[in-house]
Design an enzyme around this catalytic site. Structure first.
Site, PDB file in Angstrom:
ATOM      1  N   TYR A  55       0.824  -1.222   0.000  1.00  0.00           N
ATOM      2  CA  TYR A  55       0.000   0.000   0.000  1.00  0.00           C
ATOM      3  C   TYR A  55       0.855   1.268   0.000  1.00  0.00           C
ATOM      4  O   TYR A  55       0.483   2.281  -0.598  1.00  0.00           O
ATOM      5  CB  TYR A  55      -1.006  -0.039   1.160  1.00  0.00           C
ATOM      6  N   HIS A 110     -14.621   0.775  -0.289  1.00  0.00           N
ATOM      7  CA  HIS A 110     -13.458  -0.079   0.002  1.00  0.00           C
ATOM      8  C   HIS A 110     -12.347   0.694   0.684  1.00  0.00           C
ATOM      9  O   HIS A 110     -11.208   0.227   0.733  1.00  0.00           O
ATOM     10  CB  HIS A 110     -12.935  -0.716  -1.302  1.00  0.00           C
ATOM     11  N   CYS A 118      -6.137   3.376  13.109  1.00  0.00           N
ATOM     12  CA  CYS A 118      -5.320   2.948  14.257  1.00  0.00           C
ATOM     13  C   CYS A 118      -5.900   1.674  14.861  1.00  0.00           C
ATOM     14  O   CYS A 118      -7.090   1.615  15.201  1.00  0.00           O
ATOM     15  CB  CYS A 118      -5.296   4.050  15.311  1.00  0.00           C
TER      16      CYS A 118
END
Ligand code: BV8
Length: 236
Positions: A55, A110, A118
């Site tokens: 990512y 999505h 977190c």
């Protein structure tokens, strides 16, 4: 007859001409990496560094100044601004090109590449740097951030609002998606059951093409502006 609300579903195909890869085309993301290795909670538990790197790399790519919204994103922003009833864009994409084109009524079902979640306090915060470097959560200070992205097997975001919008829409338009991934691929069926007109705008016929009342095929930057222009002309 009064203009009805519109729901637009977009997938990776709408961002392809902005320079972002799709998933299942020959040069797509899943051609070089397996979903099971980078896009499931199990993958993240097994090898968080590998998932973060996947990512982080896509986030750096998205932040390249050469990546900009294209005419299809712009046409949807124009539709929202000028259509005399609500226009909701539900995107499967995690890029920010719809926002940058000017769409406001937008649900990222999505998740979003430029946000982090977190694991300690569940706060969601903007992120424009690598998460692999172990940055601290701005809310609680702990170093347990994950991408704010919905992986396979996780609940998509905004499902109640999406179902409500599909219940009330008069037109459902699907753009740039192959119809492989659920529940997004089932939205056309939901819209049909509510007697909405259903239209597919895609480079080629998707898996669910037969479920649509009409389809217009070609690059999104051509077929989407043309369709929006025709819609706006029809409603005067
Ligand atoms: C869920 C993450 C339960 C972010 C993505 C076992 C356990 C649990 C669930 C399942 C299971 N088995 C199956 C499922 C369901 C599963 C699923 O559908 N699997 C598939 C593979 C069979 N779904 C889920 O797990 C979902 N969650 O089910 O939870 C639940 C559900 C409902 C209610 C309660 C509980 C979660 C799915 C989300 C997964 N995360 N992405 C990221 O890394 O990006 S999915 C991933 O696929 C992307 O988000 C992408 O958007 C999405 C869909 O792909 P497309 O956008 O369609 O892209 P694709 O490449 O496939 O197609 C591109 C199209 O564009 C093509 O048609 C091409 O022709 C066209 N195109 C190309 N160029 C252009 C163009 N069109 C126009 N112009 C061009 N220039």
């Amino acid at each position: 007859m009064a203009a009805r609300p519109i729901v637009v579903l977009t997938g990776a195909g709408i961002s392809r001409e902005s320079g972002l890869h799709t998933f299942r085309d020959a040069d797509g993301i899943w051609a070089s990496v397996r979903i099971e290795d980078v896009a499931t909670p199990e993958a993240f538990a097994r090898d968080p560094s590998r998932v973060q790197a996947f990512y982080d790399s896509r986030r750096r790519g998205l932040l390249d100044p050469a990546i900009r919204p294209n005419a299809a994103h712009g046409a949807l922003a124009r539709l929202e601004a000028r259509w005399p009833a609500p226009v909701l864009v539900v995107t499967q994409n995690i890029d920010d090109l719809h926002e940058r084109a000017g769409s406001h009524a937008l649900i990222h079902m999505h998740g979003e590449l430029l946000k982090a979640r977190c694991l300690a306090c569940h706060a969601i915060s903007p992120v424009r740097h690598d998460l692999a470097s172990g940055v601290a959560c701005p809310a609680c200070g702990q170093r347990r951030l994950r991408p704010h992205v919905v992986w396979f097997g996780e609940m998509p975001l905004g499902m109640d609002a999406i179902a409500e919008a599909l219940d009330g829409c008069g037109l459902f338009v699907s753009i740039g998606t192959s119809g492989n991934v659920y529940p997004a691929a089932g939205f056309v069926d939901h819209a049909r059951r509510r007697r909405a007109r259903t239209v597919e705008l895609n480079l080629e016929r998707s898996l669910g093409a037969d479920l649509f009342d009409e389809g217009h095929y070609g690059p999104a930057t051509e077929v989407v502006p043309a369709f929006v222009d025709r819609l706006l002309a029809e409603c005067g």
